[in-house]
Write an enzyme that holds these catalytic residues in place. Structure first.
Site, PDB file in Angstrom:
ATOM      1  N   GLU A  39       5.518  -3.683  -0.250  1.00 15.75           N
ATOM      2  CA  GLU A  39       6.319  -2.879   0.058  1.00 15.75           C
ATOM      3  C   GLU A  39       7.754  -3.101  -0.184  1.00 15.75           C
ATOM      4  OE1 GLU A  39       5.929  -0.498   3.645  1.00 15.75           O
ATOM      5  OE2 GLU A  39       7.812   0.702   3.205  1.00 15.75           O
ATOM      6  N   GLU A  64      -0.261  -5.685   8.710  1.00 17.78           N
ATOM      7  CA  GLU A  64       1.270  -6.150   8.357  1.00 17.78           C
ATOM      8  C   GLU A  64       1.300  -7.601   8.538  1.00 17.78           C
ATOM      9  OE1 GLU A  64       4.417  -3.727   9.453  1.00 17.78           O
ATOM     10  OE2 GLU A  64       3.524  -1.884   8.762  1.00 17.78           O
TER      11      GLU A  64
HETATM   12  O1  KIV Z   1       1.773   3.250   7.312  1.00 16.41           O
HETATM   13  C1  KIV Z   1       1.895   3.534   6.152  1.00 16.41           C
HETATM   14  O2  KIV Z   1       1.499   4.909   5.697  1.00 16.41           O
HETATM   15  C2  KIV Z   1       2.035   2.323   5.097  1.00 16.41           C
HETATM   16  C3  KIV Z   1       1.873   2.869   3.319  1.00 16.41           C
HETATM   17  C4  KIV Z   1       3.278   3.575   3.414  1.00 16.41           C
HETATM   18  C5  KIV Z   1       1.976   1.604   3.001  1.00 16.41           C
HETATM   19  O3  KIV Z   1       1.990   1.308   5.240  1.00 16.41           O
END
Ligand code: KIV
Length: 280
Positions: free
Chosen positions: A187, A120
């Site tokens: 997201e 991220e």
């Molecule tokens: O952690 C996760 O499952 C994610 C997705 C929802 C994109 O990052």
């Protein structure tokens, strides 16, 4: 799975080449049996750190460890043979330095056999993405609403609103694409921004709460199957209510045990039938 069936797993370059083409189908997977079910339908299985909340009942993803990701990554690899498997780098395992990120990512790749990692971050992690990519670690980036930043964002809030918010998410997308990410999860981002990002960068955008404008979609499997009901984000569509099915089935079992209707002879060993022993 893509309409054109092929042997072996979908590779990172194949996914990268799907920009602007047939939409990429992605779901989260945390366990072997679920991976077995999803594999034939998905191009990409994401072992997301959302498993901390969905499987372990944590309030956020922050306490998920590298070992947890490795164990679930191995299980998903065992349960799949077609989809490309990507494993999340959990909070605290990559943000400190690009070297720390490489140590974590290389361990995850080596121990699980997955094809790539997801992290991220946008412009602030561009250097890390480039460092990993140049050293053999394919990276999927994740921008917009970043659950690992729940505390700095002040909650799980949609992103890209207002001129400043929009510029930030677009600039993050451009930065991660330029750094060599092979795709990017967008997201919780308003539709015009997700559309602009998808039209601007040359790598596939995988949307979650980011509209149909993206090059693919991802959702948490338990959300679409009705297996996680602590909260349901606006962007989730429920395709089944397996939670209700489980409650019903387990209720029947409990009632049959209590009333001695289960087990019957059919489920027992060594029960004499017509003078013979059936199964011993
Ligand atoms: O952690 C996760 O499952 C994610 C997705 C929802 C994109 O990052």
């Amino acid at each position: 799975m893509s309409a054109t069936k092929k042997m072996g797993r979908v590779s990172v370059p194949e996914l990268r080449a799907r920009k602007g083409g047939e939409p990429i189908v992605c779901l989260t997977a945390y366990t072997m049996p679920m991976a077995q079910r999803l594999d034939e339908h998905c191009d990409l299985l994401l072992v997301g750190d959302s498993l901390g909340m969905v499987l372990y009942g944590m309030d956020s993803t922050l306490a998920v460890s590298v070992d947890m990701m490795i164990n679930h990554g191995k299980a998903v690899m065992r349960g799949s043979k077609n989809a490309c498997v990507v494993v999340d780098l959990p909070f605290g395992s990559y943000q400190e330095s690009k070297e720390q990120a490489f140590r974590t990512a290389s361990r995850i790749l080596a121990e699980t056999g997955c094809a790539a990692v997801k992290l991220e971050g946008g412009a602030e992690l561009a250097e890390t993405i480039e460092f990993l990519n140049q050293r053999g670690v394919p990276v999927m980036a994740h921008i917009g609403l970043m659950p690992q930043q729940v505390n700095t964002m002040g909650g799980f809030k949609s992103q890209g609103r207002g001129e400043e918010g929009a510029e930030k998410v677009v600039n993050d997308a451009i930065a991660v694409a330029k750094a060599g990410a092979f795709s990017v999860v967008v997201e919780g981002t308003v539709e015009p921004v997700a559309r602009r990002i998808t039209e601007t960068i040359d790598i596939p955008t995988i949307g979650i709460g980011a509209s149909v404008a993206c090059d693919g979609q991802v959702l948490v499997t338990e959300d679409i199957l009705g297996l996680f009901s602590d909260f349901t984000p606006k962007f989730v569509k429920r395709y089944a209510n397996l939670g209700d099915e489980i409650s019903k089935a387990v209720g029947e079992y409990a009632s049959e045990v209590r009333t001695r209707q289960f087990p019957t002879d059919e489920h027992c060993f060594g029960v004499a039938k017509k003078g013979n022993l059936r199964a011993v």
